[in-house]
Design a protein around this motif. Structure first.
Motif, PDB file in Angstrom:
ATOM      1  N   ILE A   1       0.844  -1.206   0.000  1.00  0.00           N
ATOM      2  CA  ILE A   1       0.000   0.000   0.000  1.00  0.00           C
ATOM      3  C   ILE A   1       0.874   1.249   0.000  1.00  0.00           C
ATOM      4  N   HIS A   2       1.980   1.199   0.745  1.00  0.00           N
ATOM      5  CA  HIS A   2       2.885   2.355   0.794  1.00  0.00           C
ATOM      6  C   HIS A   2       3.533   2.595  -0.566  1.00  0.00           C
TER       7      HIS A   2
ATOM      8  N   LEU B   1     -11.941  -1.287  -8.407  1.00  0.00           N
ATOM      9  CA  LEU B   1     -11.567  -1.878  -7.122  1.00  0.00           C
ATOM     10  C   LEU B   1     -12.115  -3.295  -7.023  1.00  0.00           C
ATOM     11  N   GLY B   2     -11.248  -4.231  -6.658  1.00  0.00           N
ATOM     12  CA  GLY B   2     -11.669  -5.608  -6.432  1.00  0.00           C
ATOM     13  C   GLY B   2     -11.317  -6.050  -5.025  1.00  0.00           C
ATOM     14  N   LEU B   3     -12.140  -6.933  -4.445  1.00  0.00           N
ATOM     15  CA  LEU B   3     -11.884  -7.468  -3.104  1.00  0.00           C
ATOM     16  C   LEU B   3     -11.419  -8.911  -3.206  1.00  0.00           C
ATOM     17  N   THR B   4     -10.393  -9.247  -2.443  1.00  0.00           N
ATOM     18  CA  THR B   4      -9.904 -10.624  -2.426  1.00  0.00           C
ATOM     19  C   THR B   4     -10.541 -11.434  -1.314  1.00  0.00           C
ATOM     20  N   THR B   5     -11.215 -10.766  -0.367  1.00  0.00           N
ATOM     21  CA  THR B   5     -11.943 -11.451   0.711  1.00  0.00           C
ATOM     22  C   THR B   5     -13.266 -10.737   0.933  1.00  0.00           C
ATOM     23  N   GLY B   6     -14.226 -11.446   1.514  1.00  0.00           N
ATOM     24  CA  GLY B   6     -15.522 -10.852   1.812  1.00  0.00           C
ATOM     25  C   GLY B   6     -15.424  -9.801   2.905  1.00  0.00           C
ATOM     26  N   MET B   7     -16.417  -8.924   2.940  1.00  0.00           N
ATOM     27  CA  MET B   7     -16.398  -7.823   3.906  1.00  0.00           C
ATOM     28  C   MET B   7     -17.302  -8.126   5.090  1.00  0.00           C
ATOM     29  N   THR B   8     -16.845  -7.725   6.275  1.00  0.00           N
ATOM     30  CA  THR B   8     -17.674  -7.807   7.471  1.00  0.00           C
ATOM     31  C   THR B   8     -18.554  -6.561   7.535  1.00  0.00           C
TER      32      THR B   8
ATOM     33  N   PHE C   1      -6.373   0.490 -11.027  1.00  0.00           N
ATOM     34  CA  PHE C   1      -7.054  -0.723 -10.557  1.00  0.00           C
ATOM     35  C   PHE C   1      -6.244  -1.299  -9.414  1.00  0.00           C
ATOM     36  N   PHE C   2      -6.921  -1.721  -8.352  1.00  0.00           N
ATOM     37  CA  PHE C   2      -6.245  -2.506  -7.323  1.00  0.00           C
ATOM     38  C   PHE C   2      -7.245  -3.450  -6.667  1.00  0.00           C
ATOM     39  N   SER C   3      -6.732  -4.612  -6.280  1.00  0.00           N
ATOM     40  CA  SER C   3      -7.528  -5.551  -5.483  1.00  0.00           C
ATOM     41  C   SER C   3      -6.872  -5.667  -4.113  1.00  0.00           C
ATOM     42  N   ILE C   4      -7.705  -5.901  -3.094  1.00  0.00           N
ATOM     43  CA  ILE C   4      -7.217  -5.795  -1.722  1.00  0.00           C
ATOM     44  C   ILE C   4      -8.115  -6.618  -0.807  1.00  0.00           C
ATOM     45  N   ALA C   5      -7.557  -7.088   0.294  1.00  0.00           N
ATOM     46  CA  ALA C   5      -8.357  -7.787   1.304  1.00  0.00           C
ATOM     47  C   ALA C   5      -9.220  -6.765   2.050  1.00  0.00           C
ATOM     48  N   SER C   6     -10.426  -7.168   2.397  1.00  0.00           N
ATOM     49  CA  SER C   6     -11.365  -6.233   3.026  1.00  0.00           C
ATOM     50  C   SER C   6     -10.830  -5.673   4.341  1.00  0.00           C
TER      51      SER C   6
END
Length: 557
Positions: free
Chosen positions: A147-148, A191-198, A162-167
């Protein structure tokens, strides 16, 4: 004399930078490397082409300072402290880089030693942009460390991100806030998510994203997970004067060859929005105003529940009468993700009012409960249709009411602009009528899409298709619609390779191979098909000549 003329031509070529750049766009890396050694003028253009698109952040850092990797821990570090001269040399390369794609954890720099990271950030000259001419970033699987790096690369000349990231790394929303400040001229954000969101992370990210949109006034294309949609966000998006495409799904409609032109109306919501991708669950949750307005021409719908198709089609046809492209697929494009229910004419009827449609794809998992008469209504409703698919990849035995080969006849007669046609066809039923010279598809038709629908005697199907298809048209069996586009990269990379036979029963596999056999026979009979086409054209010419003679004779009498 000839040498002098050749020298003059070369000099003229080198004096036109645009021509040199265009030429080098077609060269491979080996050829570009050779050009870089010819002379200074060629070298500059060749190096620009070589370094324009990078695919590894680690290799990028190696241009700055040598790197070594610990074989035991996998940790990378600079072999020595970074000097001012390293940054001077790095500028020779950094100014040439226009796009960066980082696709895996092996080349994204996440396993860098803390000391080297401190050295990288602390040694950077004041006011220095790491990649000053960077326009596009594509970064998969962002990590707290990387991220940095992304923030370090961000500046006001970047147009596409474009970036994908864990929630979990989105939950405090700081990333949205910082990126929006650094990227004020951003045109495309995906934006894409690699894990589901809480629920907690969703609430925090929604709020920050909604506020960050204010700092992106030039945004034209936004793709984000449906979990981040909210009323405040949609309200802020509706005020953007340049937003043209809004996706809340990973897939959407294939890019149009021409973008609709429209002048912004400051008093209306979503003044220039012409493309939306959303699920039926969101569409029916009081967000139908996304479809309102006469500028919307492209719509991609993911069906969350088949029961939604009793309401959604009527809503779409009433709110978006000027649609030209419409795609309806199961949520996540899974053949098992929605409640099983066949497509009926009652579900389809509202779409028949959209007479400007050029593309219609309805890709549902079950064989449709439609007959040939129903499909005749479809054929006569869309005079502008160019791409049509109805349940092509449906699997299983046909219902008692199902389309037969005869359903192709009205499409050949009425849909003269068709480029591709895909239908679930019960080809085990012998056609009651075969095509004649007046019911042949126009030369525009390139592809007939099928998959594993029931098929009977191959020679009967082949005889029918020989008479109705133009000589160059081919049989296509694909696991997804070519009218789809993924938000990043090639669409085909997001579907399982191979034939996916493991998902089919034995009979469906047999039908699938039978259709493939039909396609191969059509390819082998290309010469005979061309001869047949020539004969048809000659018969048509003679018939026209005879009619003209009769008309002239009648006038003389």
């Amino acid at each position: 004399m000839q040498m002098e003329r050749q020298k003059t031509l070369t000099e003229n070529f080198l004096q036109c930078p645009e021509l040199v750049r265009t030429t080098m766009d077609f060269m491979d890396k080996k050829s570009l490397s050779r050009c870089a050694l010819l002379n200074k003028a060629m070298s500059e253009h060749a190096l620009d082409a070589i370094y324009a698109h990078r695919h590894s952040f680690v290799r990028l850092l190696e241009l700055l300072c040598p790197i070594e990797r610990d074989a035991t821990t996998g940790i990378r570090k600079f072999t020595r402290p970074i000097k001012g001269s390293d940054w001077d040399r790095f500028r020779h390369y950094s100014k040439r880089i226009h796009s960066l794609r980082v696709s895996n954890s092996g080349n994204d720099g996440r396993r860098f030693s803390p000391d080297s990271l401190i050295d990288l950030f602390s040694s950077m000259p004041p006011g220095h942009q790491f990649l000053p001419h960077l326009r596009k970033i594509e970064w998969h699987n962002l990590h707290p460390v990387t991220i940095h790096f992304l923030l370090m690369l961000s500046h006001d000349k970047i147009h596409d991100l474009f970036f994908s990231i864990a929630s979990r790394d989105l939950q405090n929303g700081i990333l949205f806030e910082r990126l929006s400040k650094k990227l004020p001229n951003l045109r495309s954000l995906r934006l894409g998510l690699t894990t589901g969101m809480t629920e907690r992370s969703t609430d925090q990210a929604r709020k920050t994203l909604s506020e960050a949109i204010h700092d992106l006034p030039l945004l034209r294309w936004l793709v984000l997970p449906s979990e981040l949609l909210s009323q405040p966000l949609l309200y802020n998006l509706s005020q953007l004067k340049h937003l043209q495409r809004l996706w809340a799904t990973q897939f959407g409609p294939r890019s149009m060859t021409s973008t609709p032109r429209a002048e912004a109306d400051a008093t209306s919501r979503f003044p220039v929005l012409f493309e939306v991708a959303v699920s039926t669950a969101h569409l029916l949750s009081k967000w139908d105003y996304l479809l309102s307005g006469r500028r919307l021409v492209s719509l991609y719908i993911e069906v969350s529940d088949m029961r939604h198709l009793s309401v959604a089609p009527g809503l779409i046809s009433s709110l978006s009468p000027t649609l030209r492209h419409l795609i309806v697929v199961p949520q996540g494009l899974s053949q098992t993700s929605v409640t099983s229910a066949p497509l009926t004419i009652a579900m389809l009827a509202p779409f028949l009012k959209l007479q400007l449609l050029e593309t219609l794809v309805i890709d549902l998992p079950d064989p449709p409960r439609l007959n040939d008469k129903d499909l005749q209504s479809v054929a006569t409703s869309f005079p502008e249709i160019q791409h049509l698919e109805i349940c092509v990849r449906a699997r299983g035995e046909p219902s008692q009411v199902s389309p037969t080969l005869g359903c192709l006849l009205p499409f050949a007669k009425h849909c003269r602009k068709l480029h591709s046609l895909g239908l679930y066809i019960n080809a085990s039923v012998v056609p009651s009528a075969f095509p004649h010279s007046q019911t042949v598809f126009s030369p525009n038709l390139q592809e007939l899409h099928v998959f594993c629908s029931k098929i009977g005697e191959i020679h009967v199907v082949l005889d029918f298709l020989l008479l109705i298809l133009p000589s160059h048209a081919s049989i296509v069996q694909g696991t997804y619609s070519t009218q789809l586009q993924h938000m990043v990269g090639e669409t085909m990379l997001h579907f399982p390779r191979g034939e996916r036979n493991e998902e089919l029963d034995e009979e469906s596999i047999e039908y699938k191979f039978a259709w493939r056999t039909v396609g191969r026979y059509l390819e082998k009979m290309l010469r005979a098909r061309k001869t047949l086409e020539i004969q048809r054209a000659e018969i048509s010419r003679l018939q026209v000549g005879r009619m003209q003679s009769c008309i002239v004779g009648g006038i003389e009498q």
